[in-house]
Design a protein around this motif. Structure first.
Motif, PDB file in Angstrom:
ATOM      1  N   ARG A  40       0.629  -1.415  -0.052  1.00 35.96           N
ATOM      2  CA  ARG A  40      -0.236   0.335  -0.437  1.00 35.96           C
ATOM      3  C   ARG A  40       1.470   1.272   0.111  1.00 35.96           C
ATOM      4  NH1 ARG A  40      -3.881  -2.918   2.843  1.00 35.96           N
ATOM      5  NH2 ARG A  40      -2.245  -2.469   4.691  1.00 35.96           N
ATOM      6  N   ARG A  41       1.846   1.131   0.757  1.00 32.60           N
ATOM      7  CA  ARG A  41       2.797   2.326   0.761  1.00 32.60           C
ATOM      8  C   ARG A  41       3.658   2.290  -0.711  1.00 32.60           C
ATOM      9  NH1 ARG A  41       6.272   0.924   4.917  1.00 32.60           N
ATOM     10  NH2 ARG A  41       4.437  -0.136   5.947  1.00 32.60           N
ATOM     11  N   ARG A  43       2.420   1.726  -2.949  1.00 36.05           N
ATOM     12  CA  ARG A  43       1.305   2.543  -4.673  1.00 36.05           C
ATOM     13  C   ARG A  43       1.370   3.340  -4.114  1.00 36.05           C
ATOM     14  NH1 ARG A  43      -2.886  -0.444  -3.016  1.00 36.05           N
ATOM     15  NH2 ARG A  43      -1.940  -2.311  -3.374  1.00 36.05           N
ATOM     16  N   LYS A  44       1.316   4.118  -3.254  1.00 36.30           N
ATOM     17  CA  LYS A  44       0.641   5.638  -2.593  1.00 36.30           C
ATOM     18  C   LYS A  44       1.669   6.407  -3.188  1.00 36.30           C
ATOM     19  CE  LYS A  44      -1.241   7.617   1.413  1.00 36.30           C
ATOM     20  NZ  LYS A  44      -1.985   8.017   2.214  1.00 36.30           N
ATOM     21  N   LEU A  45       3.182   6.021  -2.662  1.00 37.08           N
ATOM     22  CA  LEU A  45       3.903   7.037  -3.461  1.00 37.08           C
ATOM     23  C   LEU A  45       4.091   6.810  -4.691  1.00 37.08           C
ATOM     24  CD1 LEU A  45       6.585   8.134  -2.014  1.00 37.08           C
ATOM     25  CD2 LEU A  45       7.941   6.127  -2.340  1.00 37.08           C
ATOM     26  N   LYS A  47       1.787   6.618  -6.962  1.00 35.15           N
ATOM     27  CA  LYS A  47       0.503   7.618  -7.251  1.00 35.15           C
ATOM     28  C   LYS A  47       1.593   8.687  -7.037  1.00 35.15           C
ATOM     29  CE  LYS A  47      -4.463   7.397  -7.165  1.00 35.15           C
ATOM     30  NZ  LYS A  47      -5.796   7.463  -6.168  1.00 35.15           N
ATOM     31  N   LYS A  48       1.751   9.422  -6.059  1.00 33.96           N
ATOM     32  CA  LYS A  48       2.260  10.219  -5.342  1.00 33.96           C
ATOM     33  C   LYS A  48       3.550  10.819  -6.452  1.00 33.96           C
ATOM     34  CE  LYS A  48       3.394  13.666  -1.809  1.00 33.96           C
ATOM     35  NZ  LYS A  48       4.117  13.817  -0.090  1.00 33.96           N
TER      36      LYS A  48
END
Length: 72
Positions: A40-41, A43-45, A47-48
């Motif tokens: 999750r981390r 994937r979020k990174l 995306k950012k």
């Protein structure tokens, strides 16, 4: 026809097997949870970073136009 004769160890085997399954679940579970959090981390990174890249490209283009004079 063959009949199986239950041994006195049937209950013990069931008890040990159930404890083994429970122990295995508890040992494997935290590792899977940590891997999910890391996914999750990451994937979020990603995306950012993609969003930051889009904004950099857009505002870089705007600054390029401003340097040549106000076209718009």
């Amino acid at each position: 026809m063959q009949y199986t004769i239950p041994t006195p160890f049937v209950g013990v085997r069931t008890f040990v097997f159930r404890r083994y399954i429970t122990l295995r679940y508890h040992l494997v579970s935290p590792a899977a949870e940590l891997a999910a959090k890391a996914d999750r981390r990451a994937r979020k990174l990603r995306k950012k970073e993609a969003k930051d890249e889009r904004l950099r490209n857009f505002f870089g283009w705007c600054q390029g136009c401003a340097a040549y004079g106000s076209i718009f």
